[in-house]
Scaffold this active site. Structure first.
Site, mmCIF file in Angstrom:
data_model
loop_
_atom_site.group_PDB
_atom_site.id
_atom_site.type_symbol
_atom_site.label_atom_id
_atom_site.label_comp_id
_atom_site.label_asym_id
_atom_site.label_seq_id
_atom_site.Cartn_x
_atom_site.Cartn_y
_atom_site.Cartn_z
ATOM 1 N N GLN A 1 29.206 -6.205 -24.971
ATOM 2 C CA GLN A 1 27.860 -5.676 -25.217
ATOM 3 C C GLN A 1 27.419 -4.728 -24.104
ATOM 4 O O GLN A 1 28.019 -4.691 -23.029
ATOM 5 C CB GLN A 1 26.861 -6.850 -25.314
ATOM 6 C CG GLN A 1 26.882 -7.779 -24.100
ATOM 7 C CD GLN A 1 26.429 -9.188 -24.414
ATOM 8 O OE1 GLN A 1 25.727 -9.416 -25.393
ATOM 9 N NE2 GLN A 1 26.818 -10.152 -23.590
ATOM 10 N N GLN A 6 13.008 -20.686 -19.923
ATOM 11 C CA GLN A 6 14.026 -21.583 -19.315
ATOM 12 C C GLN A 6 13.518 -23.020 -19.273
ATOM 13 O O GLN A 6 14.247 -23.955 -19.591
ATOM 14 C CB GLN A 6 14.379 -21.168 -17.879
ATOM 15 C CG GLN A 6 14.456 -19.698 -17.596
ATOM 16 C CD GLN A 6 15.611 -19.007 -18.274
ATOM 17 O OE1 GLN A 6 16.487 -19.648 -18.826
ATOM 18 N NE2 GLN A 6 15.599 -17.692 -18.254
ATOM 19 N N ASP A 18 22.935 -15.910 -17.634
ATOM 20 C CA ASP A 18 22.104 -15.515 -16.485
ATOM 21 C C ASP A 18 21.899 -16.674 -15.512
ATOM 22 O O ASP A 18 21.536 -16.460 -14.360
ATOM 23 C CB ASP A 18 20.765 -14.930 -16.959
ATOM 24 C CG ASP A 18 20.023 -15.879 -17.889
ATOM 25 O OD1 ASP A 18 19.703 -17.001 -17.475
ATOM 26 O OD2 ASP A 18 19.757 -15.493 -19.056
ATOM 27 N N ASP A 39 21.753 -21.381 -25.361
ATOM 28 C CA ASP A 39 20.882 -20.303 -24.893
ATOM 29 C C ASP A 39 21.535 -18.991 -25.295
ATOM 30 O O ASP A 39 22.290 -18.394 -24.538
ATOM 31 C CB ASP A 39 20.711 -20.380 -23.371
ATOM 32 C CG ASP A 39 19.924 -19.205 -22.845
ATOM 33 O OD1 ASP A 39 19.277 -18.516 -23.650
ATOM 34 O OD2 ASP A 39 19.970 -18.958 -21.622
ATOM 35 N N SER A 40 21.249 -18.570 -26.520
ATOM 36 C CA SER A 40 21.942 -17.405 -27.079
ATOM 37 C C SER A 40 21.059 -16.177 -27.034
ATOM 38 O O SER A 40 19.839 -16.269 -26.901
ATOM 39 C CB SER A 40 22.319 -17.696 -28.533
ATOM 40 O OG SER A 40 21.142 -17.851 -29.293
ATOM 41 N N ASP A 97 20.427 -12.751 -29.660
ATOM 42 C CA ASP A 97 19.987 -12.759 -31.058
ATOM 43 C C ASP A 97 21.180 -12.746 -32.028
ATOM 44 O O ASP A 97 22.304 -12.474 -31.612
ATOM 45 C CB ASP A 97 19.078 -11.539 -31.278
ATOM 46 C CG ASP A 97 17.868 -11.609 -30.360
ATOM 47 O OD1 ASP A 97 17.029 -12.492 -30.567
ATOM 48 O OD2 ASP A 97 17.799 -10.802 -29.414
ATOM 49 N N TYR A 147 9.209 -11.261 -25.040
ATOM 50 C CA TYR A 147 10.051 -11.395 -26.234
ATOM 51 C C TYR A 147 9.296 -10.828 -27.442
ATOM 52 O O TYR A 147 8.056 -10.855 -27.471
ATOM 53 C CB TYR A 147 10.405 -12.873 -26.491
ATOM 54 C CG TYR A 147 11.463 -13.425 -25.551
ATOM 55 C CD1 TYR A 147 12.328 -12.586 -24.857
ATOM 56 C CD2 TYR A 147 11.600 -14.797 -25.360
ATOM 57 C CE1 TYR A 147 13.295 -13.090 -24.000
ATOM 58 C CE2 TYR A 147 12.561 -15.321 -24.505
ATOM 59 C CZ TYR A 147 13.401 -14.451 -23.827
ATOM 60 O OH TYR A 147 14.350 -14.956 -22.984
#
Ligand code: PUT
Length: 286
Positions: free
Chosen positions: A34, A65, A89, A158-159, A161, A226
């Protein structure tokens, strides 16, 4: 200021675009999977974007988080072994390790560049990658789960989209693998997108999860950077008796200061499951 702006333009949130003023681009390269961008913004601190979608900003990352990590962690009586899928991250890892019961954290992140970029540019997130309880595996979470049956107390996905490298983490095949990778009474939390933008996706995700888990709930928090300023968390339990709305454990007062929580507490935990009418009518299990 450079006068340049970053704008999110993506099929994930068609017809709208959130923008942040850029002070300086710190890193911008294509990884194997990506486009990876880190910039210093004028008002949100450092920002990580993958394929043009904001993943974290320094200003509001704690909301996401803390909620994605602590909603499941405080719903499990003794989370000894935790798996994080994605989360390159390091922010979810940072929160999970605050729980003393944790003996081992396994993390499976597909993109090694996200981890190394975070280590270099996002130290407020990546400070736990050296922790002795962590076993970091670079690889595909979907494939990883196939080889780890009945192993984890809590699995947190924790993806990014569902368009791009995380696509397989939104389908029923993945939810089945999650259910099979849990120990008895295990719990799962998934990045659950926005009720304002993705209600149909969330409806189909929760319906698919209900085929594999007896208890499935959607909780939410506000995260201004977001899309739509809101993001959700899908919580699933393999235990019929789980009541996600009531945290099972609390932080003892002497430890509270060292946790440095800025969003999560027991009241926020309970309130996160209260949905506006248009969402609850669509997502309730009955
Ligand atoms: N893991 C970050 C989630 C971003 C959703 N758009």
């Amino acid at each position: 200021s450079s006068g340049a702006w970053f704008s999110e333009v993506s099929a994930v949130c068609p017809g709208q675009s959130f923008s942040l003023e850029i002070e300086k681009v710190l890193y911008h390269k294509r990884s194997l999977y990506q486009d990876v961008l880190v910039f210093q913004s004028k008002t949100y601190g450092r920002v990580l974007a993958l394929d043009g979608m904001i993943q974290v900003t320094e200003r509001d990352e704690f909301a996401y988080q803390e909620m994605l990590a602590h909603l499941p962690m405080f719903s499990h009586p003794s989370p000894h072994k935790v798996l994080i899928v994605g989360g390159g991250d390091g922010g979810i890892l940072r929160e999970v390790l605050k729980h003393e019961a944790v003996e081992t954290v396994v993390q499976c992140e597909i993109d090694a560049d996200v981890v190394s970029v975070s280590k270099e540019w996002l130290p407020f997130l990546s400070s736990s990658f050296q922790h002795p309880k962590l076993h970091l595996h670079i690889g595909d979470g979907f494939e990883f789960l196939k080889n780890h049956p009945a192993e984890f107390d809590v699995i947190i996905t924790d993806s990014s989209d569902p368009i791009g490298p995380a696509e397989s983490l939104f389908g029923e095949g993945y939810f089945q693998l999650l259910a099979q990778a849990l120990r008895p009474h295990g719990l799962v939390a998934l990045q659950g997108e926005s009720v304002w933008l993705h209600l149909e996706l969330i409806k189909s995700m929760t319906a698919s999860c209900r085929k594999w888990f007896p208890v499935v709930e959607y909780a939410w928090s506000s995260v201004p950077s977001y899309p739509s300023g809101q993001i959700g968390y899908i919580l699933c339990s393999s235990n019929h008796d789980t009541h996600f709305r009531r945290p099972l454990r609390h932080i003892e007062a002497p430890q509270l200061a060292t946790w440095n929580l800025r969003y999560y507490d027991a009241d926020v935990h309970a309130a996160a499951f209260v949905l506006p009418k248009f969402a609850s009518e669509n997502l309730s299990s009955s």
